[in-house]
Write a protein that holds these residues in place. Structure first.
Motif, PDB file in Angstrom:
ATOM      1  N   GLN A 184       0.692  -1.158  -0.020  1.00  0.00           N
ATOM      2  CA  GLN A 184       0.067  -0.046   0.072  1.00  0.00           C
ATOM      3  C   GLN A 184       0.930   1.345  -0.110  1.00  0.00           C
ATOM      4  O   GLN A 184       0.771   2.077  -0.765  1.00  0.00           O
ATOM      5  CB  GLN A 184      -0.787  -0.164   1.301  1.00  0.00           C
ATOM      6  N   ALA A 185       1.852   1.381   0.789  1.00  0.00           N
ATOM      7  CA  ALA A 185       2.672   2.550   0.959  1.00  0.00           C
ATOM      8  C   ALA A 185       3.565   2.713  -0.200  1.00  0.00           C
ATOM      9  O   ALA A 185       4.251   3.927  -0.752  1.00  0.00           O
ATOM     10  CB  ALA A 185       3.444   2.460   2.409  1.00  0.00           C
ATOM     11  N   LEU A 186       4.075   1.379  -0.775  1.00  0.00           N
ATOM     12  CA  LEU A 186       5.358   1.485  -1.495  1.00  0.00           C
ATOM     13  C   LEU A 186       4.991   0.660  -2.805  1.00  0.00           C
ATOM     14  O   LEU A 186       5.985   0.637  -3.666  1.00  0.00           O
ATOM     15  CB  LEU A 186       6.454   1.072  -1.007  1.00  0.00           C
ATOM     16  N   ALA A 187       3.761   0.461  -3.186  1.00  0.00           N
ATOM     17  CA  ALA A 187       3.469  -0.151  -4.522  1.00  0.00           C
ATOM     18  C   ALA A 187       4.270  -1.548  -5.016  1.00  0.00           C
ATOM     19  O   ALA A 187       4.132  -1.567  -5.849  1.00  0.00           O
ATOM     20  CB  ALA A 187       3.490   0.881  -5.572  1.00  0.00           C
ATOM     21  N   PHE A 188       4.501  -2.264  -3.847  1.00  0.00           N
ATOM     22  CA  PHE A 188       5.159  -3.576  -3.994  1.00  0.00           C
ATOM     23  C   PHE A 188       3.800  -4.738  -4.397  1.00  0.00           C
ATOM     24  O   PHE A 188       2.924  -4.261  -4.158  1.00  0.00           O
ATOM     25  CB  PHE A 188       5.909  -4.255  -2.912  1.00  0.00           C
ATOM     26  N   GLU A 189       4.412  -5.493  -5.563  1.00  0.00           N
ATOM     27  CA  GLU A 189       3.002  -6.524  -5.658  1.00  0.00           C
ATOM     28  C   GLU A 189       3.558  -7.804  -5.180  1.00  0.00           C
ATOM     29  O   GLU A 189       4.695  -8.305  -5.410  1.00  0.00           O
ATOM     30  CB  GLU A 189       3.151  -6.587  -7.416  1.00  0.00           C
ATOM     31  N   LEU A 190       2.751  -8.583  -4.950  1.00  0.00           N
ATOM     32  CA  LEU A 190       2.758  -9.981  -4.091  1.00  0.00           C
ATOM     33  C   LEU A 190       2.992 -10.850  -5.107  1.00  0.00           C
ATOM     34  O   LEU A 190       2.306 -11.091  -6.616  1.00  0.00           O
ATOM     35  CB  LEU A 190       1.185 -10.422  -3.610  1.00  0.00           C
TER      36      LEU A 190
END
Length: 319
Positions: free
Chosen positions: A31-37
Motif C-alpha cells: 500500500q505505501a510503496l506499491a510492491f506486488e505480491l
C-alpha cells in the motif's frame, strides 16, 4: 584481475527481511510503496533451518516485486526474534537500508506521509551539486513497521541507471541498491570485490548539513563506495562513517530469526568453488554446509549463508 574471472557474483536475486508479521509488512509494502505480491509460502523443512542456522524453524516467506527487484518478508512462526534496537542510528554497524527509486519525490513523499511511518530524515534532501557522484540526487530515509531502514531516492537525468529514466506513470519504480554500514572500506572491498568479484561503480564523500538532515546525525560525514555485480541490476553501497565515528558493532548472538536480520541473496556461478575460497579466507559461515533444495518450486537449487566482515548476512545461491 584473474580472481574475477573464475568465481563471482552474477547478480542480486532478492533482499530478505525478517519481520514480526508478514501480514502487517505485506500491507505496508504493497500500500505505501506499491510492491506486488509474487508468492506466499511456508517452509518448515530441516534444510531451510540449516540454511538459516536456526533449529526447527517454521518460516513464512512472502515474496514481493517492485519493478525488476524482489524482496522476501520472512516471518519465523514458531520463534520469537529480538526486535531492532529502538535507538538504532545510521552509523551502527547493523544499519542496512533499501533504496527505493521514485519518479517524483514530492508525490512519493506526500503519499508515504499518509501512512504511519517513522521518519529518519527531516524531509526529502537534495545532495549539493558539488558532489560529483551524487549531486542533484534527492533522498528521504524512514523506517518500516519493524524498524527496517528504507530510503526513497530520485535520480536527476544525469545520474542513476538508464531504467530509472524511462517514461512511466508509475510512482515507485524499483530498488537501486541496499546500503550497509561498515567499519572499514578496504576490509569490505576485500570481501565484496576481491572474494565475491563485485565491481566498484562509484565513490563519493557525502557530508555537511544535507547528510546530517538525511541521516539525522549531527555533522555526518560518510565515505560511500557503490558496488555492482557483473550483470548489473541492484547494487550494494558501503557506508563508512567518518563522523560520527562508526557506531555499535553488530551483536554476535543475533540470528536469522531476529528482526534486524537482512540477507542479500547473491546468485553465483560456482557455489562450491566460492565456498571453498571463502573458507580459506576465514569468512564466517552461518550455514554449516551448502544446502541442497530438493523442492523444484523453490527459487534456487542450493544455498549457503555467510557473514561479511561486519556481520551483515549474505545468502549465496545457485539457480
Amino acid at each position: 584481475m584473474s580472481s574475477q574471472t573464475d568465481v563471482q557474483v552474477q547478480r542480486i536475486r532478492a533482499i530478505g527481511l525478517t519481520v514480526k508479521s508478514c501480514d502487517r509488512s505485506l500491507d505496508f509494502y504493497t500500500q505505501a510503496l506499491a510492491f506486488e505480491l509474487v508468492s506466499d509460502i511456508t517452509v518448515e523443512e530441516q534444510y531451510y533451518s540449516e540454511l538459516e542456522g536456526v533449529t526447527g524453524a517454521k518460516i513464512r516467506i512472502v515474496t514481493l516485486r517492485l519493478g525488476d527487484e524482489l524482496i522476501e518478508l520472512m516471518e519465523y512462526l514458531n520463534i520469537q526474534g529480538k526486535p531492532i534496537p529502538s535507538n538504532s542510528q545510521s552509523n551502527d554497524l547493523w544499519f542496512q537500508h533499501l533504496a527505493i527509486v521514485v519518479s517524483d519525490m514530492d508525490r512519493a513523499y506526500t503519499h508515504l506521509r499518509s501512512f504511519s511511518i517513522e521518519p529518519i530524515s527531516v524531509a526529502p534532501q537534495t545532495i549539493p551539486p558539488g558532489n560529483q557522484a551524487s549531486g542533484g540526487v534527492r533522498a528521504f530515509k524512514f523506517k518500516d513497521p519493524d524498524g527496517h531502514d528504507l530510503e526513497l531516492i530520485w535520480f536527476p537525468p544525469d545520474k542513476g541507471q538508464d531504467k530509472w529514466h524511462q517514461n512511466t506513470n508509475r510512482l515507485f519504480l524499483g530498488i537501486d541498491h541496499s546500503a550497509i554500514a561498515i567499519s572499514n572500506t578496504e576490509q569490505s572491498l576485500n570481501f565484496y570485490r576481491n572474494l565475491l568479484g563485485m565491481q566498484i561503480n562509484s565513490r563519493s564523500l557525502n557530508w555537511r548539513a544535507t547528510q546530517s538532515r538525511l541521516d539525522n546525525l549531527p555533522g555526518a560525514e560518510v565515505k560511500i563506495t557503490a558496488l555492482r555485480p557483473v550483470q548489473d541490476g541492484m547494487g550494494i553501497e558501503l557506508l563508512d562513517y567518518i563522523v560520527p565515528e562508526q557506531g555499535r558493532p553488530m551483536p554476535s548472538d543475533w540470528k536469522s530469526c531476529d528482526i534486524a536480520h537482512i540477507q542479500i541473496e547473491l546468485v553465483v556461478n560456482n557455489l562450491e568453488q566460492l565456498v571453498d575460497k571463502l573458507r580459506r579466507n576465514g569468512v564466517q559461515f552461518v550455514s554449516s554446509r551448502i544446502v541442497q533444495f530438493a523442492d523444484s518450486s523453490f527459487p534456487y537449487k542450493q544455498g549457503c549463508l555467510v557473514k561479511d566482515p561486519d556481520g551483515h548476512t549474505i545468502l549465496l545461491i545457485t539457480q
